[in-house]
Scaffold this active site. Structure first.
Site, PDB file in Angstrom:
ATOM      1  N   TYR A  65       1.559  10.923  -3.847  1.00 23.59           N
ATOM      2  CA  TYR A  65       1.672  11.288  -5.251  1.00 23.59           C
ATOM      3  C   TYR A  65       1.604  12.803  -5.480  1.00 23.59           C
ATOM      4  CZ  TYR A  65       0.851   6.267  -5.605  1.00 23.59           C
ATOM      5  OH  TYR A  65       0.927   4.903  -5.451  1.00 23.59           O
ATOM      6  N   ARG A 104      -1.707  16.219  -9.822  1.00 22.18           N
ATOM      7  CA  ARG A 104      -2.811  15.271  -9.973  1.00 22.18           C
ATOM      8  C   ARG A 104      -4.086  15.868 -10.582  1.00 22.18           C
ATOM      9  NH1 ARG A 104      -5.019  12.609  -6.637  1.00 22.18           N
ATOM     10  NH2 ARG A 104      -4.989  10.601  -7.685  1.00 22.18           N
ATOM     11  N   PRO A 110       0.824  -1.213   0.000  1.00 23.11           N
ATOM     12  CA  PRO A 110       0.000   0.000   0.000  1.00 23.11           C
ATOM     13  C   PRO A 110       0.855   1.258   0.000  1.00 23.11           C
ATOM     14  CG  PRO A 110       0.098  -0.917   2.207  1.00 23.11           C
ATOM     15  CD  PRO A 110       0.936  -1.811   1.336  1.00 23.11           C
ATOM     16  N   CYS A 113       2.315  28.616 -15.583  1.00 15.86           N
ATOM     17  CA  CYS A 113       1.848  29.225 -16.818  1.00 15.86           C
ATOM     18  C   CYS A 113       1.134  28.224 -17.710  1.00 15.86           C
ATOM     19  CB  CYS A 113       3.029  29.847 -17.548  1.00 15.86           C
ATOM     20  SG  CYS A 113       3.695  31.159 -16.565  1.00 15.86           S
ATOM     21  N   TYR A 141      -4.963  13.854 -13.822  1.00 17.01           N
ATOM     22  CA  TYR A 141      -6.034  12.847 -13.704  1.00 17.01           C
ATOM     23  C   TYR A 141      -7.389  13.470 -13.385  1.00 17.01           C
ATOM     24  CZ  TYR A 141      -1.748  10.354 -12.192  1.00 17.01           C
ATOM     25  OH  TYR A 141      -0.484   9.863 -12.045  1.00 17.01           O
TER      26      TYR A 141
HETATM   27  N1  LLP Z   1       2.407  -1.774  -6.115  1.00 20.23           N
HETATM   28  C1  LLP Z   1       2.554  -1.529  -7.425  1.00 20.23           C
HETATM   29  C2  LLP Z   1       3.187  -2.543  -8.271  1.00 20.23           C
HETATM   30  C3  LLP Z   1       2.122  -0.308  -7.969  1.00 20.23           C
HETATM   31  O1  LLP Z   1       2.256  -0.070  -9.261  1.00 20.23           O
HETATM   32  C4  LLP Z   1       1.523   0.662  -7.114  1.00 20.23           C
HETATM   33  C5  LLP Z   1       1.082   1.945  -7.646  1.00 20.23           C
HETATM   34  C6  LLP Z   1       1.411   0.360  -5.746  1.00 20.23           C
HETATM   35  C7  LLP Z   1       1.850  -0.875  -5.284  1.00 20.23           C
HETATM   36  C8  LLP Z   1       0.802   1.324  -4.771  1.00 20.23           C
HETATM   37  O2  LLP Z   1      -0.563   1.468  -4.979  1.00 20.23           O
HETATM   38  P1  LLP Z   1      -1.447   2.346  -3.948  1.00 20.23           P
HETATM   39  O3  LLP Z   1      -1.533   1.613  -2.646  1.00 20.23           O
HETATM   40  O4  LLP Z   1      -0.768   3.647  -3.802  1.00 20.23           O
HETATM   41  O5  LLP Z   1      -2.781   2.465  -4.617  1.00 20.23           O
HETATM   42  N2  LLP Z   1       0.389   8.636  -9.672  1.00 20.23           N
HETATM   43  C9  LLP Z   1      -0.921   8.038  -9.564  1.00 20.23           C
HETATM   44  C10 LLP Z   1      -0.864   6.702  -8.874  1.00 20.23           C
HETATM   45  C11 LLP Z   1      -0.006   5.697  -9.602  1.00 20.23           C
HETATM   46  C12 LLP Z   1       0.072   4.401  -8.867  1.00 20.23           C
HETATM   47  C13 LLP Z   1       0.993   3.458  -9.557  1.00 20.23           C
HETATM   48  N3  LLP Z   1       1.190   2.237  -8.871  1.00 20.23           N
HETATM   49  C14 LLP Z   1      -1.840   8.987  -8.812  1.00 20.23           C
HETATM   50  O6  LLP Z   1      -1.407  10.069  -8.438  1.00 20.23           O
HETATM   51  O7  LLP Z   1      -3.018   8.695  -8.637  1.00 20.23           O
END
Ligand code: LLP
Length: 437
Positions: A389, A329, A290, A360, A333
């Site tokens: 992020y 973000r 996570p 800008c 997104y």
């Molecule tokens: N494990 C793997 C292999 C991943 O690719 C990711 C996130 C995680 C764990 C962690 O996932 P989480 O628990 O944070 O959901 N920049 C984007 C998010 C990209 C996430 C990529 N992988 C944003 O700002 O929403």
């Protein structure tokens, strides 16, 4: 309520001055002391969610929590997470170096990524990271070769694409078929045969999958785990292997606005445990990675309001001293955030505004249409849930210095990342001699 179901850090209060405080620190004072934009991390919120994860999964004995560094990576945060018993999911030499310099146990570090460089793999092997998640055929060969040169065996997961589409932004889905990540299910037998026959310096410990991020539907986790279990059992039987580890990827989503209803960590633990009950072999060790849900809620960003303008018959824009370079973000997104005015927490008179960034680009809007107390230049705005992020995706767009980061706890505040300076911005620039003539 789980921490990830809260909009704000759990210590958020309105203090006797009528200002918002976090970790016992008045945010207006913090903004004056350290300047803005400023990332603020609430230590208690961070430690509380770590303990929630541990507690929720305590019935499942073989579980390893690996914080996904990509959400926010620096030494102070790594130190806290390691104290809370978390390992680290890393995706670059830089992340590995950060946790290494923090002094964490490198056996509890996992190296992920779809295009790890030779240099990064060498560094990871030399640092003795505990696990690699091998993403593709090329990497398997390269890792085996580099491990052999060092007389080491790399303990590996094979990253597979489980073919699951979940409801999140297209850019942050990763487990669907035709993804850039991992082996397609039709390629798994080929990679295992190849490793078994040729790659003597790789030892397969299990399978890895990740379906995406900011996930609210627990069913997607369940479906993913069932696929992993079936594949592990099939492969163990067919290839007479003894894989007994399963990496199920990232955690649950978080609450950015009142409309978001993420599941609790306990709900996640229950669905994982339910899915694991379908195992017919010995229960494998589960790795969970996570990122967002661990760090997001503990982080806020403070900005100072500068200019504002009312478009005749249009919107009222208020411009803050940060924006898409410290939080990309919304622009990337269409992510939504919640904000409050730190020094007007009790004000009743409200107005509808759009919070614009200082960069800008017309797309640099932090929050579209939000009701806030009547604003004046100098007011400090707190945007919630920016722990994940934001800093990790920050840039120097428009040659602006990246903000500082402060850790707050028990009315104490400490810098954990210095604010960049103009000098930092040019420190790696070089003018070739031939241009100096
Ligand atoms: N494990 C793997 C292999 C991943 O690719 C990711 C996130 C995680 C764990 C962690 O996932 P989480 O628990 O944070 O959901 N920049 C984007 C998010 C990209 C996430 C990529 N992988 C944003 O700002 O929403």
């Amino acid at each position: 309520m789980s921490v990830n179901q809260s909009l704000k850090p759990i210590t958020t209060k309105i203090n006797d001055n009528g200002n918002i405080s976090i970790g016992g620190c008045d945010l207006k004072e913090i903004a004056n002391e350290y300047g803005t934009p400023l990332y603020v991390i609430d230590e208690l919120t961070l430690r509380t969610i770590c303990r929630e994860y541990k507690e929720a999964f305590s019935e499942y004995k073989n579980i390893k929590m690996m914080y996904a560094c990509k959400a926010l990576c620096n030494m102070a945060v790594s130190k806290i997470l390691s104290e809370e018993g978390f390992g680290f999911d890393t995706v670059s030499g830089g992340e590995i170096y950060t946790v290494y310099k923090t002094g964490v146990c490198m056996k509890d570090v996992l190296f992920n990524g779809n295009n790890k460089s030779k240099q990064e793999i060498k560094f990871a092997l030399d640092c003795e990271v505990g696990r690699f998640s091998v993403d593709n055929f090329y990497e398997a060969g390269l890792l085996d070769k580099l491990a052999k040169e060092r007389n080491k065996t790399a303990e590996i997961f094979l990253r597979i694409t489980p073919g699951i589409e979940c409801h999140t932004h297209d850019y942050i889905q990763t487990g669907q078929t035709d993804s850039k990540f991992g082996f397609d299910l039709t390629q798994v037998d080929d990679i295992i045969s190849l490793i078994n026959s040729k790659y003597n310096n790789l030892h397969i410990v299990g399978l890895h999958a990740h379906i995406g991020s900011q996930i609210f539907e627990l069913q997607s986790f369940y479906d993913e785990i069932i696929i992993l279990i079936k594949e592990m059992e099939r492969i163990n039987k067919k290839f007479k292997l003894n894989m007994n580890e399963m990496n199920i990827g990232g955690g649950v989503g978080v609450k950015y606005t009142e409309n978001d209803n993420p599941p609790s960590i306990k709900d996640l633990a229950e669905i994982v445990t339910k899915a694991m009950k379908t195992c017919s072999d010995n229960l494998p060790t589960i790795y969970l990675e996570p990122g967002r849900s661990v760090i997001s809620t503990s982080g806020v960003t403070l900005y100072t309001l500068g200019s504002s303008k009312q478009v005749p018959n249009g919107k009222k824009y208020i411009a803050v001293d940060g924006g898409m370079a410290d939080n990309p973000r919304p622009a990337m997104y269409q992510a939504e955030y919640t904000a409050e005015v730190v020094n007007k927490a009790n004000y009743k008179e409200k107005e509808r505004v759009t919070i614009a960034g200082r960069y800008c680009e017309s797309g640099d809007i932090l929050i579209e249409d939000i009701e806030l107390p009547k604003l004046e230049t100098g007011d400090v705005i707190c945007v919630y849930n920016t722990g994940a992020y934001n800093y990790s995706m920050a840039s120097n767009y428009n040659r602006v210095e990246k903000p500082a980061m402060v850790l707050v706890n028990n009315s104490q505040s400490d810098i954990i990342v210095n604010r960049e300076t103009y000098e930092d911005l040019v420190s790696e620039d070089r003018i070739p001699d031939r241009l100096r003539k």
